[in-house]
Write an enzyme that holds these catalytic residues in place. Structure first.
Site, PDB file in Angstrom:
ATOM      1  N   GLU A 169       0.803  -1.222   0.000  1.00 11.98           N
ATOM      2  CA  GLU A 169       0.000   0.000   0.000  1.00 11.98           C
ATOM      3  C   GLU A 169       0.841   1.279   0.000  1.00 11.98           C
ATOM      4  O   GLU A 169       0.925   1.992   1.006  1.00 11.98           O
ATOM      5  CB  GLU A 169      -0.958   0.009   1.201  1.00 11.98           C
ATOM      6  N   GLU A 214      -5.508  -8.621   1.172  1.00  8.60           N
ATOM      7  CA  GLU A 214      -6.174  -8.168   2.404  1.00  8.60           C
ATOM      8  C   GLU A 214      -7.624  -7.895   2.075  1.00  8.60           C
ATOM      9  O   GLU A 214      -7.935  -7.294   1.043  1.00  8.60           O
ATOM     10  CB  GLU A 214      -5.586  -6.849   2.928  1.00  8.60           C
TER      11      GLU A 214
END
Ligand code: IFM
Length: 465
Positions: free
Chosen positions: A167, A371
């Site tokens: 991320e 995720e």
């Protein structure tokens, strides 16, 4: 009847990250990360929580892995803490830090669980922040690649699934934001948006150099992916016009145009560059080739999305001041889980997958949900149980969206639920629980939740139950 059965080789997993679970922040030679500094700065994290102890996974990893085996997962995604391996960020390798991950990985193998290691999940060495301002400097990409070489040359005999960076948006755009208080470490406010974009450009370079470093250092054939939390545009209804609108809007949603686009296509989105103007980052000759490395897969972290609809203004041209789509805001009362941004949009998972294939033209790339999960207001009831039917409701819908993607032929290969256990949720500290396992932070007791049993049954039957 749709039984939501998954392919036989589908990879069910769970995910965590080092700073969020390990604790032991001063043990065996580890030195501070930017998150140690940030969380110990008054006012930065809710209730003043820090990762000093967290879930004390550093000392409880064997118990935790036994619980993973009980859950029936065959894949575990965790991250390696740079300041355990090279405590000063560059220079001497701390073999004691390597030893911890060697023990962890060996224990996983003993339980027939395949390790998937993320090399960076935000806990960069504080020493590099002090030396040159972390991601503000191009130096960071080079130091990251050296750290990656140190890890992969030592652990590549036991780990063959590598994820470079998690991320990029979060530790760059949220870590250096110009006009708002950055909620993420290092929390340095830079002067211009251009400088913010420069930090994510440096992180992309780090990903590219790290990919090259892994291929050079790995003693065995291995698989490499980037993990990104793309901002998913979701058509309000699946008409051709709204689907086209969602695809066009994907360029300018979040940081997509300047992160996933260059990583997977070798160029920043033209729409984004036009939009940024003088705020676009400086891109040196050769940078895009480094950034655009061949990858074996892409990991998508998908929790939510943004609804988009078509505007009735003719054909699309990104130079138009009026784009042919509009982003829709959420009505008051839109259902969400226990985070301000966690609007429940199961179809975001499907559209995220589809955008990689269709909007970015990368139908060739195997995909993983690396995720997906939610925070809930979990409580231990009088019988000592956590009955988190809200989390089950959320996951059930997202699993069905994954199933839809597979049944339409998209190359989704696995799903890692975030998170295996409750943990340090960054600027929300321990206030927000994402786990399938409840952690009592007073005594480090682990308690499996109802969602743990539900997920075990999904894995066992290989379908959504
Ligand atoms: O806890 C985080 C994780 O570290 C990165 N992705 C989102 C999760 C939930 O906020």
């Amino acid at each position: 009847m749709n039984s939501y059965k998954f392919p036989d080789d589908f990879m069910w997993g769970i995910a965590t990250a080092s700073y969020q679970i390990e604790g032991a922040t001063t043990e065996a030679g580890r030195k501070p990360s930017v998150w140690d500094t940030f969380s110990q700065t008054p006012g930065k994290v809710l209730h003043g929580d820090t990762g000093i102890i967290a879930c004390d996974h550093y000392h409880h990893y064997e118990t935790d892995i036994q619980l993973m085996a009980q859950l029936g997962v065959k894949h575990y995604r965790f991250s390696i803490a740079w300041p355990r391996i090279i405590p000063d960020g560059r220079g001497t390798v701390n073999e004691a830090g390597i030893d911890f991950y060697r023990r962890l990985v060996d224990c996983l193998h003993q339980h027939n669980i395949t390790p998937h290691a993320t090399l960076f999940h935000w806990d960069s060495p504080e020493a590099l922040e002090d030396l040159y301002g972390s991601w503000r400097s191009r130096e960071m990409a080079k130091d990251f690649a050296d750290y990656v070489t140190a890890v992969v040359s030592r652990l590549g005999d036991r780990i063959t699934n590598w994820m470079t960076i998690n991320e990029i948006t979060c530790f760059t755009h949220l870590g250096y934001a110009v006009n708002s208080d950055p909620p993420h470490a290092p929390g340095t406010r830079v002067d211009t948006n251009k400088e913010v974009w420069q930090t994510s450009h440096h992180a992309l370079l780090a990903h590219g150099l790290a990919t090259q470093a892994i291929r050079a250092a790995s003693p065995t054939p291995c698989l490499i992916s980037l993990v990104d939390n793309i901002s998913v545009t979701v058509p309000i209804s699946e008409t051709p016009e709204n689907i086209q609108a969602a695809q066009q809007a994907f360029h300018l949603c979040g940081q997509n145009g300047g992160i996933i686009f260059p990583a997977l296509t070798g160029r920043y989105s033209p729409a984004l560059l036009e939009h940024l103007g003088k705020d676009a980052p400086d891109i040196q000759a050769g940078d895009l080739e480094i950034i655009h490395q061949p990858l074996d897969a892409v990991g998508l972290n998908i929790y939510s999305g943004t609804y988009v609809q078509a505007r009735d203004n003719g054909s699309y041209d990104y130079r138009d001041r009026q784009p042919s789509y509009e982003f829709l805001s959420f009505p008051v009362g839109y259902p969400k889980m226990y985070m301000p941004w966690l609007n429940i949009i199961p179809e975001s998972l499907y559209w995220g997958i589809r955008h990689i294939g269709e909007t970015l033209g990368r139908q060739d790339l195997p995909l993983f949900i690396t995720e997906s999960g939610c925070a809930a207001q979990d409580e231990v009831n009088a019988q000592g149980k956590v009955i988190d039917t809200d989390r089950i409701m959320y996951l059930r819908q997202y699993f069905k969206a994954a199933h839809r993607a597979i049944s339409e032929g998209y190359p989704l290969k696995g799903y890692f639920v975030w998170s295996f256990m409750d943990n340090f949720e960054w600027s929300y500290g321990y206030d927000r629980r994402f786990g399938l396992v409840y952690i009592d932070y007073q005594n480090q007791q682990r308690l499996t939740k109802a969602s743990f049993d539900w997920y075990r049954e999904c894995i066992n039957q290989n379908r959504v139950v």
